[in-house]
Structure formats: structure tokens, C-alpha cells
Design a protein around this motif. Structure first.
Motif, short mmCIF file in Angstrom:
data_model
loop_
_atom_site.label_atom_id
_atom_site.label_comp_id
_atom_site.label_asym_id
_atom_site.label_seq_id
_atom_site.Cartn_x
_atom_site.Cartn_y
_atom_site.Cartn_z
N LEU A 240 105.96 90.70 65.34
CA LEU A 240 106.07 89.81 66.49
C LEU A 240 106.84 88.53 66.15
N ARG A 241 106.64 88.04 64.94
CA ARG A 241 107.38 86.84 64.53
C ARG A 241 108.86 87.15 64.41
N GLY A 242 109.17 88.34 63.93
CA GLY A 242 110.56 88.74 63.81
C GLY A 242 111.24 88.89 65.16
N ILE A 243 110.51 89.45 66.13
CA ILE A 243 111.06 89.59 67.49
C ILE A 243 111.29 88.24 68.13
N ASN A 244 110.37 87.28 67.83
CA ASN A 244 110.58 85.87 68.20
C ASN A 244 110.51 85.63 69.71
N ILE A 245 109.72 86.44 70.41
CA ILE A 245 109.61 86.27 71.86
C ILE A 245 108.19 85.91 72.27
N TYR A 246 107.20 86.58 71.67
CA TYR A 246 105.81 86.40 72.09
C TYR A 246 104.91 86.20 70.88
N GLY A 247 103.84 85.46 71.10
CA GLY A 247 102.83 85.29 70.07
C GLY A 247 102.74 83.89 69.51
N ASP A 248 103.77 83.08 69.76
CA ASP A 248 103.75 81.68 69.32
C ASP A 248 104.76 80.93 70.19
N ASN A 257 118.88 76.70 54.47
CA ASN A 257 118.98 77.77 53.47
C ASN A 257 117.92 78.82 53.76
N ASN A 258 117.96 79.92 53.02
CA ASN A 258 117.05 81.04 53.28
C ASN A 258 115.58 80.67 53.07
N PHE A 259 115.32 79.85 52.06
CA PHE A 259 113.93 79.49 51.79
C PHE A 259 113.33 78.70 52.94
N TYR A 260 114.08 77.73 53.46
CA TYR A 260 113.56 76.94 54.58
C TYR A 260 113.51 77.76 55.86
N THR A 261 114.37 78.76 55.98
CA THR A 261 114.25 79.69 57.11
C THR A 261 112.95 80.47 57.00
N PHE A 262 112.59 80.86 55.78
CA PHE A 262 111.31 81.52 55.54
C PHE A 262 110.15 80.60 55.92
N LEU A 263 110.25 79.31 55.59
CA LEU A 263 109.21 78.36 55.98
C LEU A 263 109.11 78.25 57.49
N PHE A 265 109.76 80.61 59.54
CA PHE A 265 109.14 81.87 59.94
C PHE A 265 107.61 81.76 59.83
N LEU A 266 107.13 81.07 58.80
CA LEU A 266 105.69 80.93 58.57
C LEU A 266 105.07 79.85 59.45
N ASN A 267 105.87 78.95 59.95
CA ASN A 267 105.36 77.76 60.62
C ASN A 267 104.92 78.07 62.05
N VAL A 268 103.67 78.47 62.19
CA VAL A 268 103.13 78.86 63.50
C VAL A 268 102.13 77.81 63.98
N GLN A 269 101.82 77.86 65.25
CA GLN A 269 101.06 76.79 65.91
C GLN A 269 99.55 76.95 65.73
N LYS A 270 98.91 75.86 65.31
CA LYS A 270 97.46 75.84 65.16
C LYS A 270 96.74 75.29 66.38
N PRO A 273 95.40 77.66 68.59
CA PRO A 273 95.82 78.67 67.63
C PRO A 273 96.54 79.83 68.32
N SER A 274 97.79 80.03 67.96
CA SER A 274 98.55 81.11 68.57
C SER A 274 98.08 82.46 68.04
N LEU A 275 98.48 83.51 68.72
CA LEU A 275 98.18 84.86 68.25
C LEU A 275 98.71 85.06 66.83
N LEU A 276 99.92 84.57 66.56
CA LEU A 276 100.51 84.78 65.23
C LEU A 276 99.81 83.94 64.18
N TYR A 277 99.36 82.74 64.55
CA TYR A 277 98.56 81.93 63.63
C TYR A 277 97.28 82.67 63.25
N MET A 278 96.61 83.24 64.24
CA MET A 278 95.37 83.96 63.96
C MET A 278 95.64 85.25 63.20
#
Length: 398
Positions: A240-248, A257-263, A265-270, A273-278
Motif C-alpha cells: 500500500l505504501r508503494g502504491i501511494n494512494i491509500y492508507g496514509d 538521495n535514495n536513503f532519504y527517499t527510504f525515510l 517511505f517509512l514516514n507515516v502518520q501517527k 494513526p493511519s492504516l500504514l502506521y498501524m
């Protein structure tokens, strides 16, 4: 009985880990130099160490709430539905009172109570109160409602994102609110941090997980199911995070850079609490829980103590951290008279905290370790006291 005790110990280990990490986040709130001027998850200004110091503490609140539900199911094995329902009503109301009368004072040290902050103890309390009504319903109904809330509540993000949307107090309290002020009068305000709907859904699912901790499931079956559920949630997060449409409500974005893009990707809403956070936090929690029953060493024995005294620990750690912050306030030369002076941008409503008096991350970790070392013997004593005085009914509320 031996099997049930062993299972409960694994839950207490995980709860204890969550409590210890929670203290790290709260020490950072009071002592890090940018705690009140910047977001540690702000990818334009954060460092990897600061980002992950905050990110690993995301594990705490959902684990705390989820395992509260699991503990309620285990209580249902010892109580009738009516007895458990009454207990949840009383326990829920007690926790709400504690949030506003004790926890808020621990955060602010202000006897005038200028802020009534709706945080995790409030949301556990209201969720228990609601579960007190639902507890007499069939297991599958509670499971279905919990899944509907957790999987579907982010549908509310779409109307909330529409330009001109105005939530109002009750809607913010239900789902939308994040650091939202509502004036009560000239000197007092409500401050919503934890809208309760998704947290209540999460507690329902934690309650339903409790079924795995009954003699109906062997250790091998339970371990396998916990691991599978953890993997499913982590895979759900990635997809769902990859699709980037629903869940957060906040999509990830490409960074410098790639590392901060990864961050990102991990940075979800508390909040809320979003579905992806949970999914990512409970996924990791279930995966960890699948291993904890097989491990017993000094670390797990220590975590059991914190897990068995979680509420007692929670109250104490807030007072202790804020007390240390007050010592730091006076060491830095501030006067008692200045403590109530909020006319400067450097003073914040948490008395004894000045934004310019913070430390770097290394000192935050040192203070955190000191806090844990002080609290452990106190919690160990209290755990022993509870064990030796099971006949005292009031201990079930602490």
C-alpha cells in the motif's frame, strides 16, 4: 495454568520494551535541542540518528493500546461478561480521570491546568469504555468492527483533505485532530493529540488476538500464526505504501538521495494513526511476539518487570523526566519567577522547559538510560507488592 502464565510473560516482555522506548521519546521531548522548534521526522532538517530515535518510538503507543486489548481478552477467561463489562466501564473512566488530573499535571507541572491534553491514556480509557459495551457481542462481530475501523478509517482522509473542510471539536476528537487547540475559557484549552476512533479499532483487534493465548492453540500454532500475521501486515504496508494512494494521508516522495527517499517511505502518520502506521508497528510487534516466548535472559526478565507495571511506570516516568528537566532549568540560571513567563518564545507551557536549554542526541540517550535505571528497582518493588497482595482490588486499577 503454567502455559497461560508463560504466554502472559511474553506479552509483558513486549509491553515492557514498548514502555522503555516510550521513555526515550519523552526524554527527547524535554531535552533535545530542537524538540520544540522542529519535527524530528522533517526530512529537510533531520539526521538519520534523530529520525530513527523518533521512528522506533512509533512502536510504543500502538503496542500499548493493542496489548491492552489482548489483556482484556485474557481477563475474560477469569471473569463473566457482565463482570468484565463493569470493570471496563470503571477502568475506562478512571483512566480518563487520570489523564486529565494526573498525567496532564506531570507533563506541565502547572497546577492551573491550562491545557487539557488528550493523549494515550485518554484514548485507552475511552476505548475500554466503548469495549465495555461491545464485550457481550459475539467474538466475530468485534473482530469485524475492529477490521472495518482499522482498514477503512483512512477513507475519512479524503473529505478531510478537501479545501475548506472544518472538522469541529467532536470530529477532531473522533478522527481528525492532531495538536488542535480548542479554547475552553480565557485561561484553559483542550489540546487534542489522540483522536480515538482508530485507536479503539486497534484495541478491538488486540482483544481478538487474545484468543491465540488460550489452550485452544499450542505454542507451535501460536508462534506460527503470530509470525504469519506479522509478515502479512508488513507486506500490506510495503504494497500500500508503494502504491501511494491509500492508507496514509501523506504520500511518500522522492528525496535528495535514495536513503532519504527510504525515510520518506517509512514516514507515516501517527496522529491519528493511519492504516500504514498501524500495519508497520503492529506487524513488527507480532513478529517480535512470535519469538519472545522462547527467550528468557536478563533482558527479558527486566522487560517483564516494566511490562507488568506498565501503568505505574508510565505515571512515574513522566514525573521523573519532568523533574530532571526542572533541575536543568535552574542549572541554566532561570528563576522561579520566570517559570510562568510565557511572553517570550523561549518558554513553553510545560513549566521548567526552555527551548534554548536542550542538548544533543547523545545526552538525550544518557538521560534516558539514567531514567530507566532509576525506575527499574521501584517498578520491581511494586511488582512484588502486587504479587503479594492480590486480594487488594484497587491494585487492578494501577
Amino acid at each position: 495454568m503454567e502455559i497461560i502464565q508463560k504466554r502472559i510473560q511474553s506479552i509483558d516482555i513486549l509491553r515492557g520494551i514498548a514502555m522503555v522506548l516510550m521513555a526515550l521519546d519523552h526524554v527527547r521531548d524535554y531535552f533535545h535541542i530542537t524538540a520544540w522548534t522542529d519535527d524530528p521526522l522533517n526530512l529537510e532538517t533531520t539526521t538519520p540518528a534523530l529520525f530513527f530515535t523518533r521512528f522506533i518510538t512509533h512502536f510504543c503507543a500502538p503496542t500499548f493500546v493493542f496489548l491492552s486489548g489482548t489483556s482484556i481478552y485474557l481477563q475474560s477467561l477469569r471473569k463473566t461478561k457482565s463482570e468484565l463489562s463493569v470493570f471496563l466501564f470503571k477502568r475506562g473512566l478512571w483512566l480518563i480521570f487520570v489523564e486529565f488530573a494526573i498525567v496532564n499535571f506531570a507533563w506541565t507541572f502547572n497546577p492551573n491546568y491550562p491545557l487539557q491534553i488528550f493523549q494515550v491514556i485518554w484514548t485507552i480509557g475511552i476505548s475500554m469504555f466503548i469495549l465495555g459495551f461491545l464485550i457481550k457481542l459475539p467474538y466475530n462481530f468485534i473482530l469485524g468492527i475492529g477490521l472495518l475501523i482499522v482498514l477503512g478509517h483512512n477513507l475519512l482522509d479524503f473529505p478531510e483533505a478537501v479545501s475548506g473542510f472544518k472538522a469541529g471539536f467532536w470530529w477532531d476528537l473522533l478522527h481528525h485532530g492532531h495538536a488542535v487547540f480548542y479554547p475552553i475559557n480565557a485561561n484553559h484549552s483542550a489540546f487534542i493529540f489522540y483522536p480515538f476512533l482508530p485507536w479503539t479499532g486497534l484495541m478491538m483487534l488486540g482483544y481478538c488476538l487474545g484468543k491465540l493465548f488460550t489452550p485452544e492453540f499450542s505454542l507451535a500454532q501460536r508462534t506460527k500464526l503470530l509470525k504469519q500475521l506479522g509478515i502479512v501486515l508488513l507486506v500490506l504496508f510495503i504494497i500500500l505504501r508503494g502504491i501511494n494512494i491509500y492508507g496514509d494521508p501523506l504520500p511518500w516522495q522522492y528525496q535528495q538521495n535514495n536513503f532519504y527517499t527510504f525515510l520518506s517511505f517509512l514516514n507515516v502518520q501517527k496522529y491519528p494513526p493511519s492504516l500504514l502506521y498501524m500495519a508497520i508497528t503492529i506487524g513488527m510487534a507480532l513478529f517480535a511476539l512470535s519469538f519472545l516466548e522462547k527467550i528468557e535472559n536478563r533482558f527479558t526478565n527486566t522487560m517483564v518487570v516494566f511490562g507488568r507495571t506498565a501503568f505505574f511506570y508510565y505515571i512515574l516516568h513522566l514525573f521523573l523526566i519532568h523533574f530532571f528537566a526542572l533541575i536543568n532549568y535552574f542549572i541554566n540560571g532561570h528563576s522561579i519567577a520566570a517559570i510562568y513567563d510565557f511572553s517570550t518564545k523561549y518558554n513553553i507551557p510545560f513549566l521548567g522547559v526552555v527551548t534554548t536549554d536542550g542538548f544533543g542526541l547523545k545526552m538525550v540517550y544518557i538521560i534516558w538510560i539514567v531514567v530507566i535505571l532509576i525506575l527499574f528497582p521501584i517498578c520491581k518493588w511494586y511488582d512484588g507488592y502486587k504479587t503479594a497482595h492480590k486480594e487488594k482490588w484497587w491494585l487492578s486499577y494501577l
